[in-house]
Every structure is written in C-alpha cells, then in structure tokens.
Design a protein around this motif. Structure first.
Motif, PDB file in Angstrom:
ATOM      1  N   GLN A 213       0.812  -1.212   0.000  1.00 58.19           N
ATOM      2  CA  GLN A 213       0.000   0.000   0.000  1.00 58.19           C
ATOM      3  C   GLN A 213       0.845   1.261   0.000  1.00 58.19           C
ATOM      4  O   GLN A 213       0.436   2.293  -0.560  1.00 58.19           O
ATOM      5  N   ASN A 214       2.036   1.231   0.598  1.00 54.93           N
ATOM      6  CA  ASN A 214       2.885   2.425   0.616  1.00 54.93           C
ATOM      7  C   ASN A 214       3.355   2.796  -0.789  1.00 54.93           C
ATOM      8  O   ASN A 214       3.308   3.957  -1.196  1.00 54.93           O
ATOM      9  N   LEU A 215       3.824   1.807  -1.520  1.00 54.87           N
ATOM     10  CA  LEU A 215       4.302   2.056  -2.880  1.00 54.87           C
ATOM     11  C   LEU A 215       3.179   2.591  -3.762  1.00 54.87           C
ATOM     12  O   LEU A 215       3.361   3.557  -4.510  1.00 54.87           O
ATOM     13  N   MET A 216       2.000   1.965  -3.655  1.00 51.31           N
ATOM     14  CA  MET A 216       0.867   2.407  -4.466  1.00 51.31           C
ATOM     15  C   MET A 216       0.423   3.809  -4.053  1.00 51.31           C
ATOM     16  O   MET A 216       0.091   4.639  -4.903  1.00 51.31           O
ATOM     17  N   GLY A 217       0.416   4.087  -2.752  1.00 54.73           N
ATOM     18  CA  GLY A 217      -0.012   5.396  -2.275  1.00 54.73           C
ATOM     19  C   GLY A 217       0.936   6.505  -2.684  1.00 54.73           C
ATOM     20  O   GLY A 217       0.507   7.585  -3.118  1.00 54.73           O
ATOM     21  N   ILE A 218       2.240   6.244  -2.567  1.00 53.97           N
ATOM     22  CA  ILE A 218       3.246   7.239  -2.955  1.00 53.97           C
ATOM     23  C   ILE A 218       3.156   7.516  -4.453  1.00 53.97           C
ATOM     24  O   ILE A 218       3.216   8.673  -4.896  1.00 53.97           O
TER      25      ILE A 218
ATOM     26  N   LEU B  67      -7.564  18.724  13.547  1.00 50.59           N
ATOM     27  CA  LEU B  67      -7.026  17.562  14.261  1.00 50.59           C
ATOM     28  C   LEU B  67      -8.105  16.511  14.493  1.00 50.59           C
ATOM     29  O   LEU B  67      -7.852  15.314  14.356  1.00 50.59           O
ATOM     30  N   ILE B  68      -9.316  16.965  14.825  1.00 56.52           N
ATOM     31  CA  ILE B  68     -10.423  16.022  14.996  1.00 56.52           C
ATOM     32  C   ILE B  68     -10.739  15.346  13.665  1.00 56.52           C
ATOM     33  O   ILE B  68     -10.998  14.137  13.598  1.00 56.52           O
ATOM     34  N   PHE B  69     -10.701  16.142  12.604  1.00 57.89           N
ATOM     35  CA  PHE B  69     -10.949  15.579  11.276  1.00 57.89           C
ATOM     36  C   PHE B  69      -9.904  14.523  10.920  1.00 57.89           C
ATOM     37  O   PHE B  69     -10.244  13.428  10.457  1.00 57.89           O
ATOM     38  N   LEU B  70      -8.617  14.831  11.159  1.00 57.51           N
ATOM     39  CA  LEU B  70      -7.549  13.874  10.865  1.00 57.51           C
ATOM     40  C   LEU B  70      -7.708  12.598  11.674  1.00 57.51           C
ATOM     41  O   LEU B  70      -7.550  11.482  11.149  1.00 57.51           O
ATOM     42  N   ALA B  71      -8.011  12.740  12.962  1.00 60.12           N
ATOM     43  CA  ALA B  71      -8.190  11.565  13.815  1.00 60.12           C
ATOM     44  C   ALA B  71      -9.347  10.704  13.325  1.00 60.12           C
ATOM     45  O   ALA B  71      -9.217   9.473  13.213  1.00 60.12           O
ATOM     46  N   GLY B  72     -10.475  11.337  13.002  1.00 61.29           N
ATOM     47  CA  GLY B  72     -11.613  10.583  12.506  1.00 61.29           C
ATOM     48  C   GLY B  72     -11.330   9.900  11.188  1.00 61.29           C
ATOM     49  O   GLY B  72     -11.728   8.747  10.967  1.00 61.29           O
ATOM     50  N   PHE B  73     -10.626  10.593  10.302  1.00 64.06           N
ATOM     51  CA  PHE B  73     -10.285  10.040   8.998  1.00 64.06           C
ATOM     52  C   PHE B  73      -9.396   8.811   9.157  1.00 64.06           C
ATOM     53  O   PHE B  73      -9.613   7.780   8.518  1.00 64.06           O
ATOM     54  N   MET B  74      -8.376   8.905  10.023  1.00 70.63           N
ATOM     55  CA  MET B  74      -7.445   7.793  10.225  1.00 70.63           C
ATOM     56  C   MET B  74      -8.132   6.594  10.862  1.00 70.63           C
ATOM     57  O   MET B  74      -7.884   5.442  10.472  1.00 70.63           O
ATOM     58  N   ILE B  75      -8.999   6.855  11.831  1.00 72.17           N
ATOM     59  CA  ILE B  75      -9.725   5.755  12.468  1.00 72.17           C
ATOM     60  C   ILE B  75     -10.614   5.050  11.443  1.00 72.17           C
ATOM     61  O   ILE B  75     -10.675   3.815  11.398  1.00 72.17           O
TER      62      ILE B  75
ATOM     63  N   THR C 119      -1.052  12.122   3.588  1.00 68.05           N
ATOM     64  CA  THR C 119      -0.950  10.797   2.985  1.00 68.05           C
ATOM     65  C   THR C 119      -0.106   9.856   3.839  1.00 68.05           C
ATOM     66  O   THR C 119      -0.423   8.661   3.970  1.00 68.05           O
ATOM     67  N   VAL C 120       0.973  10.356   4.435  1.00 66.56           N
ATOM     68  CA  VAL C 120       1.802   9.519   5.309  1.00 66.56           C
ATOM     69  C   VAL C 120       0.963   8.985   6.467  1.00 66.56           C
ATOM     70  O   VAL C 120       1.030   7.792   6.811  1.00 66.56           O
ATOM     71  N   LEU C 121       0.158   9.852   7.089  1.00 62.32           N
ATOM     72  CA  LEU C 121      -0.695   9.418   8.190  1.00 62.32           C
ATOM     73  C   LEU C 121      -1.718   8.382   7.719  1.00 62.32           C
ATOM     74  O   LEU C 121      -1.996   7.393   8.410  1.00 62.32           O
ATOM     75  N   MET C 122      -2.272   8.609   6.525  1.00 63.79           N
ATOM     76  CA  MET C 122      -3.251   7.674   5.989  1.00 63.79           C
ATOM     77  C   MET C 122      -2.612   6.312   5.718  1.00 63.79           C
ATOM     78  O   MET C 122      -3.204   5.255   5.988  1.00 63.79           O
ATOM     79  N   LEU C 123      -1.380   6.311   5.191  1.00 68.22           N
ATOM     80  CA  LEU C 123      -0.683   5.051   4.918  1.00 68.22           C
ATOM     81  C   LEU C 123      -0.409   4.281   6.203  1.00 68.22           C
ATOM     82  O   LEU C 123      -0.514   3.048   6.236  1.00 68.22           O
TER      83      LEU C 123
END
Length: 486
Positions: free
Chosen positions: A194-199, A377-385, A422-426
């Motif tokens: 997933q990292n290679l594809m995401g990058i 920050l709340i948005f990022l946390a919710g997105f990652m979860i 994107t790094v956080l999402m990966l």
C-alpha cells in the motif's frame, strides 16, 4: 433417542447462518453497490463468519466455489488463481522449511541462546518487547511473512523449554504480537504494498509536485510502529495480565545452565547456513546499487524462488549419508487451515475491490463525507480511524487508491499538506490486524488455533489497533508536522 447437545446445536446454527450469509445476501436489494457486488459481499461476510465460528478449511472451500457463481469469474479460474498466488505458495514452502529447522534442532539452539541472555533475568517484559521489536526489524529488512514464521518457530521451542503450554495466555499474546510486528514491518517500507501504491498515486495526481521521500516515510513510520509494539506490551502486562511466573523466575544461574546446554552439530550448521542465505537473498536487493548486475540478479529471487532454491539444495545435500531435507517428512508441518485461509482471502478480497462490485464507489462517497469544516485535528483523527476500520475488511491498496485523490483535493481546498496527510493515511491503512480478513500476516494469529485461539486473536488484534491509532496521533502526527509539515 439421543438429544443433540448444546454444543452440537450451536454448531448447526453457525453452519445455517454461514450458508444464509454466503448465498442469501445476494437476494437482497443492492444497497449502493451492484447486484454482483451484493453476491460478492455475501461470500465475504459468510467467509468471515465461517472463519470466526466454524473453522478455516471447508468454509474457505465453499466460499471459493460460491465466488465463481457471483458473476465475477469462472469457479475453476478462481480456485486456480487462489493456489497460484505467490503468498500461498511461499507459505506452503516456508512452513515446510520451518518444520525442517525445528527437526534439525536449530530452532532449539536459537531459542536457548535467546532465552539465556542475562538482560532477561528477572525482566520478562524486556524480553517481550525485544521479541516484538526484533520481529519488526527483521521483517523490515527482509519480509514480514518469513520473519513472523521464523520468530514463531523459535518461540515454540522456547515455550517447550520453559514448560509453557498451548492454551496459556502469555504465549498466545506474545505470538499475536509477533504477527502484528510482521504486519507493521510492511507499514515501514516505502517499497511495500500500500505504501508504494499510495506514494505513486500521490505523485501522479499531483503531477509530481507532491512527493514522499522514502527516508522520510521510514523515519516517521518506524518510531510509530516500535511505539505501537511497546504500547501493546504494556497492554499485555497491565490489561491482559497473563501468568508469567515461568519467565519471572529466570535467574542468572538458570540462564547460565541453559547457555551451557547449547551444542551445534553438522545438521544444525547446515540449517543455520540455509537460514542466513535466505535472509541475505531477501535483503541484498534492498542494499545493492539499483541497476547493478548483482541487484538485477538477486532481484529475480523473490520469496518463492529463494525458498524453492534453498529447499532444492538442501534436498541433495547429505550429512552422515542421509539427505539433509526430506520434503515428505517436513510437509507434516504445513498447516492447511492457514493455506486455505490465504487461498480464499485473496480472490474474495480482489473481487470485493473490483470495479464490477461497486464497492469502490461507495467507499469514495463515504470518504468524501469526511471532508468538511471543523477542527483539523479532529478531522484527521476521525479520517485515520475510519481508514483503519475499513482496512480490517477491505484490501488496503483499494482504500489507499481511493483516499489519495480525496486527500489531494482536500489539500487544494483547505491548505493541508497532502504529503503529510498521505503519510498518516498510509500508517492507518498499514496497521490492520483486528480481523482474519485484515492482512495476510495478521490472519496467521487467527489461524493458530492451538496456541493463540480465535477469542484471544480478536482481543489482541483490537487492542493492538487501538495502540496503533494512539501512537499515530500522539507520535506520528508530531513527526509529520516536524518532517513534512501539515
């Protein structure tokens, strides 16, 4: 007339529910996805239910055949593709190889050497953390799959040596942690899945203006993954609270006695050499100069090829007039629950992610709903979860390829750095091991019924994912802000 027991009645009920899910979901009206997607979703849900409450082998067989009647592909082609998967082939060979290592005695030697380190005397949790971080590092340098199998094989010998048995809590949670470490090792690699594809996807959608440096990804992901394993160790210690009396009483004198018992004969030397050669063949393509003749040569040795070559060489080598490796003898170590689970999960996951199923469009709509006003920050946390939860049931590459364009568009409209996002999402997509369908390596925890068990596999996986999310937010987010910017 003998009445069926409660256990038999529950088993029959689980079987009925399995068939209703597998073949009945497709008769329901499509909810946002295509009719074929509903059929595929039924196969997926039935497979997940069967693995959880029935077993791995025959539910996997039924689901592979059922997938062939969803309109996705011909049943014969699906079964053929399932068993031609490199992951399935490698798992068969590596299970035979790890059985050989165990029969040769080299696992016992390594276990005694690891167990006899003085630093572990009276410090069982240092030992636990060392095993998990060691698995992560080996998996990063080589590959998470062989690293998990190798460490698990050594631990079995160690458990035997200190009289820990199947069903004990500590071995279960330690092995579950080893499989987690194998999964997390992929999250640290820019060149993996997933990292290679995401990058690559971010570079394409941005026209090359948003680039994630390999060193930067490693510098962020490695500390986060190590912190996750350390936090998991604390969870095992203070929440699961297994009995560690046999580890707590490892006195220096006892460790010295174990160390004095270490003996290496010719068979074990051959096994150790084979193990080192395998690790080197896996590691060399990552450090040799790109494009060099040596890098091109060793690049042809993927996991399957390397293992086949090593087993072939071991088969004709002789010690004391006898073959070093007997495939028929070592094939007894091939766990067919693991093989069937891997064989079924890959085509079902691919079908669920296919364009014809329509699931990708639904996921795009759901992810788009996260884009809105509010605290970033709340948005990022919710997105990652959300990304982490979805990856427990859907292939992480699918999630990544859907999320990256959304992240890029969000960056253009809000000013968020798409590279850092994107790094956080990966990281969130790479820390998936709470269900049998989440990842290939993590699924081994659920398939290891003898040592781990389904209940403890779910418990360890869920708490492990919570630990990962906490570490991503508390450590990963600051690291992203310092290195990449957000």
């Amino acid at each position: 007339m003998t009445q069926p027991s409660a256990v038999d009645s529950r088993h029959i009920l689980h079987i009925v529910i399995f068939f209703l899910l597998t073949f009945g979901i497709g008769f329901l009206p499509p909810v946002g996805i295509t009719p074929m997607g509903m059929n595929i979703l039924g196969v997926f849900l039935g497979m997940l239910y069967g693995w959880t409450f029935i077993g791995f082998a025959w539910p996997s067989m039924i689901c592979l055949v059922a997938l062939g009647f969803t309109g996705y592909a011909d049943p014969g082609k699906i079964i053929g593709s399932a068993f031609s998967s490199p992951a399935v082939l490698f798992t068969m060979f590596v299970l035979a190889f790890t059985t050989y290592c165990d029969k040769s005695g080299i696992n016992n030697v390594m276990a005694k050497w690891c167990l006899s380190r003085r630093v572990f005397a009276g410090h069982p949790w240092i030992f636990t953390a060392s095993v998990l971080t060691g698995t992560l590092i080996i998996g990063f340098l080589v590959d998470g799959v062989p690293a998990a199998f190798l460490i698990a094989g050594i631990l079995y010998s160690m458990f035997h040596d200190i009289d820990m048995k199947q069903g004990d809590d500590y071995p279960a949670y330690l092995l579950a942690g080893v499989y987690m470490a194998g999964v997390l090792s992929f999250a640290c690699k820019p060149w993996a899945g997933q990292n290679l594809m995401g990058i690559s996807a971010l570079s394409d959608v941005s026209g090359g203006t948003a680039v994630i440096n390999n060193i930067t990804l490693i510098a962020i992901a490695m500390p986060v993954c190590i912190a996750t394993l350390l936090l998991y160790t604390l969870i095992v210690r203070f929440i699961f609270r297994p009995d560690i009396a046999r580890l707590s009483h490892l006195t220096p004198e006892y460790l010295d006695r174990i160390s004095s018992q270490i003996r290496i004969d010719n068979r074990q030397r051959v096994a150790a050499t084979a193990l080192v050669v395998f690790l080197l063949v896996m590691f060399l393509p990552n450090i040799l100069p790109a494009g060099s003749a040596a890098a091109n040569f060793f690049g042809k040795f993927n996991m399957v090829v390397a293992m086949v070559v090593i087993l072939g060489v071991l088969s004709f080598l002789r010690v004391d007039g006898e073959p070093v490796f007997d495939f028929h003898d070592c094939a007894s170590g091939i766990n067919w629950n693991v093989i069937w689970m891997l064989a079924a999960s890959m085509p079902v996951s691919a079908a669920l992610s296919s364009d014809g199923a329509g699931l990708s469009r639904v996921l795009t709509d759901i992810l788009s709903s996260f884009v809105g006003d509010g605290n970033i920050l709340i948005f990022l946390a919710g997105f990652m979860i959300f990304i982490n939860i979805m990856t427990q049931f859907t292939h992480n590459v699918t999630i990544v390829l859907i999320a990256v364009p959304l992240i890029w568009n969000l960056g253009q409209s809000t000013g968020i750095n798409p590279s850092g996002f994107t790094v956080l999402m990966l990281l969130a997509a790479g820390a998936a091991y709470a269900t049998p369908a989440a990842s290939t390596v993590g699924a081994l925890s659920f398939a290891n019924g003898a040592w781990v068990g389904m209940r403890r596999a779910f418990k360890a996986g869920i708490f492990g994912c919570v630990a990962a999310i906490i570490c991503m937010l508390c450590l990963g987010l600051p690291l992203v802000m310092v290195t990449v910017g957000l």
